[in-house]
Scaffold this motif. Sequence first.
Motif, PDB file in Angstrom:
ATOM      1  N   GLN A 192       0.815  -1.209   0.000  1.00  0.00           N
ATOM      2  CA  GLN A 192       0.000   0.000   0.000  1.00  0.00           C
ATOM      3  C   GLN A 192       0.853   1.265   0.000  1.00  0.00           C
ATOM      4  OE1 GLN A 192      -2.991  -0.819  -1.151  1.00  0.00           O
ATOM      5  NE2 GLN A 192      -4.155   0.145   0.490  1.00  0.00           N
TER       6      GLN A 192
ATOM      7  N   LYS B 291       0.292   3.989  -2.795  1.00  0.00           N
ATOM      8  CA  LYS B 291      -0.028   5.394  -2.496  1.00  0.00           C
ATOM      9  C   LYS B 291       0.933   6.348  -3.199  1.00  0.00           C
ATOM     10  CE  LYS B 291      -0.921   8.631   1.281  1.00  0.00           C
ATOM     11  NZ  LYS B 291       0.012   9.693   0.858  1.00  0.00           N
ATOM     12  N   SER B 292       2.231   6.027  -3.195  1.00  0.00           N
ATOM     13  CA  SER B 292       3.183   6.903  -3.861  1.00  0.00           C
ATOM     14  C   SER B 292       2.937   6.941  -5.363  1.00  0.00           C
ATOM     15  CB  SER B 292       4.615   6.454  -3.566  1.00  0.00           C
ATOM     16  OG  SER B 292       5.542   7.424  -3.976  1.00  0.00           O
TER      17      SER B 292
ATOM     18  N   VAL C 183       0.014   6.570  -6.724  1.00  0.00           N
ATOM     19  CA  VAL C 183      -1.190   7.401  -6.870  1.00  0.00           C
ATOM     20  C   VAL C 183      -0.834   8.873  -6.750  1.00  0.00           C
ATOM     21  CG1 VAL C 183      -3.383   8.043  -5.780  1.00  0.00           C
ATOM     22  CG2 VAL C 183      -2.807   5.623  -6.078  1.00  0.00           C
ATOM     23  N   ASP C 184      -0.077   9.192  -5.699  1.00  0.00           N
ATOM     24  CA  ASP C 184       0.274  10.602  -5.449  1.00  0.00           C
ATOM     25  C   ASP C 184       1.037  11.212  -6.623  1.00  0.00           C
ATOM     26  OD1 ASP C 184      -0.885  10.351  -2.979  1.00  0.00           O
ATOM     27  OD2 ASP C 184       0.999  10.162  -1.870  1.00  0.00           O
TER      28      ASP C 184
ATOM     29  N   THR D 137      -4.762  -4.679  -5.697  1.00  0.00           N
ATOM     30  CA  THR D 137      -4.027  -4.547  -4.443  1.00  0.00           C
ATOM     31  C   THR D 137      -2.896  -5.564  -4.348  1.00  0.00           C
ATOM     32  OG1 THR D 137      -5.665  -5.976  -3.388  1.00  0.00           O
ATOM     33  CG2 THR D 137      -5.980  -3.606  -3.183  1.00  0.00           C
TER      34      THR D 137
ATOM     35  N   ASP E 259       5.052   6.311   3.024  1.00  0.00           N
ATOM     36  CA  ASP E 259       4.136   6.809   4.049  1.00  0.00           C
ATOM     37  C   ASP E 259       4.018   5.766   5.156  1.00  0.00           C
ATOM     38  OD1 ASP E 259       2.101   7.793   5.609  1.00  0.00           O
ATOM     39  OD2 ASP E 259       0.813   8.375   3.935  1.00  0.00           O
TER      40      ASP E 259
ATOM     41  N   ILE F 127       0.559   4.334   6.943  1.00  0.00           N
ATOM     42  CA  ILE F 127      -0.260   3.235   6.422  1.00  0.00           C
ATOM     43  C   ILE F 127      -0.091   1.993   7.280  1.00  0.00           C
ATOM     44  CG2 ILE F 127      -0.541   1.661   4.452  1.00  0.00           C
ATOM     45  CD1 ILE F 127       0.271   4.044   2.657  1.00  0.00           C
TER      46      ILE F 127
END
Length: 741
Positions: free
Chosen positions: A392, A396-397, A399-400, A416, A495, A498
Amino acid sequence: MIKLIRGGCYYMDGALVKENQAFLTAEQKAKAQKGTMTYKILRAHNEGDEENLKIKFDAIASHDITYVGIIQTAKASGLEKFPLSYTLTNCHNSLCAVGGTINEDDHVFGLSAAKKYGANFVPPHLAVIHQYMRETEAKVGRMILGSDSHTRYGALGTMAVGEGGPELVKQILGKTYDIKRPETVAVYLRGNLRKGVGPQDVAIALCGAVFKNGFVKNKILEFVGPGIKNLSMDYRNGIDVMTTETACLSSVWETDEKTREYYKVHGREEDYKELKAENPAYYDYGITINLSTVEPMIALPFHPSNAYTIRELLAHPYEILSEVEQAGRKLKGDESFTLTDKIVDGKIYVNQGIIAGCAGGMYENIAEAYEILKGKSTGTGEFSLSVYPSSQPVFKSLVDNGYIGGLMESGAVVKTAFCGPCFGAGDVPANNGLSIRHTTRNFESREGSKPASGQLAAVALMDARSIAATAANGGFLTSALDVDYTKKIKKYSFDAEIYRNRVYRGAGDAHTETPLKYGPNIADWPEMIPLGKNVLIKAVSVLEDPVTTTDELIPSGETSSYRSNPLKLAEFALSRKDPAYVGRAKEVKAAEEARRAEGSLPEEVLKEVGPLQIKEGTIYGSCVVAVKPGDGSAREQAASCQRVLGGIANIAKEYATKRYRSNLINWGMLPFVADKLNFKVGDYIYIENIDELIRNGAEEIPAKHLSGKSVKDITLRVGGLTDDEKNIILKGCLINFNAAK
């Protein structure tokens, strides 16, 4: 591209030098032998002598196919709490689509065990096991043992080993991992990869160069040389995790400022330290890889070592695919399997692309795949592309930084963290389909097909960059060297929140009053009887393939859901290779149960084995005969299923991996080796005084071989056994051995 040095060599003054050209004295050599990174790490963890190592690991890790059996075994052996850091991940049986509630029941059990005995618990879809261990548990100089064959964190300066579950049980119970000092192989990297060439290309080229000749089997690979600095950490990790497919025992890399930065990004800069080989350091063998000459590669079915350059394959598609097609037809048992039909106007059309797992799902692989696909379409035809970020935080990175949205726009489906595509529990291709994957393995049926049911699909391993190039070309096989794209990608950001908000961090914090939560599929191990004075063994399966993988011994895919229930899982043993095996083995087991209940074997068995003159104190069991069994996964069930069905031995010319042989021993099975495998299904092997022979450390075992009405004297070998291994076999399995103590 890759050159092998078949003899000793020195890493000195930044170069790899053959021993006969180094002109060093015997005293200097002896010192240089202790100059490797491998020697330093093993010495720091060794409780044995210089040659007979007894290793204590710093941490262990399991996923949801293996941890239930490990905890059940340790519990039966006297487990009170985990004495070292143990991480339980849930990345294999994440999909609750088989067997109703049983997968999630295992997860609930795992969390209750983490609380009771003190372990870390990573919930489903959060991370695949090896990415999580890289991000949170690897440390320079550390040793980690995992119940998954791809346990490799060498690029982070951590020596990691993948083994069967019983070896983790030994660590849990305060015992050691016992091996002869492994030989070391220097892997000398120089040059720089071209744009479009990725870590999987290097890995496939390496597997192709060393697997079939056994060049690095059970050895430790030590990556050195000036080329390392030209590789990012994702590239290093991507190459490193695939070293499992070379059949080596473990790996370790020199560390540098990029390694330090990796630890810093993940909030653990204190876990970094410089790790280098001494100048000079001596190695038993050497491998040189010129990264500048590595091309985009493809590993065709049915093994990662079946390596070709994509350029070579596209130049000779019919000749090369015809060979693989014939191999597939032999596996399927008919002429319906085809690969040459994928050749369209001289090009090769593939049906599916996958980028996933501990090898493919890393940040840079996916970001570069986006750059290649940017502004393009995967098409509306049969070809599909699925992408699984490895954790995750990676997701997330991506996505960001806008990569996930762009991939979705191109037609890719993003999912996932999940290991399913690696072992046949996700994205199973259609029958006769050809899938290209940046995952770890492409063994027969591992993608999920069932040849016994008339199904067979094919998987070829490739790097994410060439998979993306193929997707951008509508499914026609394309090398990433043939597309123009921007390699520069945005910086990765980890991050930590998470994991902080979802992972149960309980290592070292046991709450022994916590009850274990059992689902209806979780079962205890059945009784395993000790070795008798004499043994009568019936050959119930004879496999003549050059190599037998653990996937063939116990299939992956949907069978994984039953690995918390030994009896149910055993029903799948050899189901894709020898469907009659289970029935034959059960007949032997029933006869042995009758012997124990009534005092003698059934009359029909005694009649068959009359020429052998069976003595009292003889136990009866079955065996599997195979040329070279055990390649691939560390899964202990490849051995335990045979044991549950009454198996007492394997007979082989050699064992493909140390870990499979160890699994046999830990489940109380005799790991016999024979020079000639002149056995047929239904043959008998009779050995008198086997208990004394094992106890006294005899490596050659005299036996009688009954085939039909003919009896011959033969000699079997068991190889060197440690004192603990002897006693495990005598007691009947590791559980019995520990319970007796």
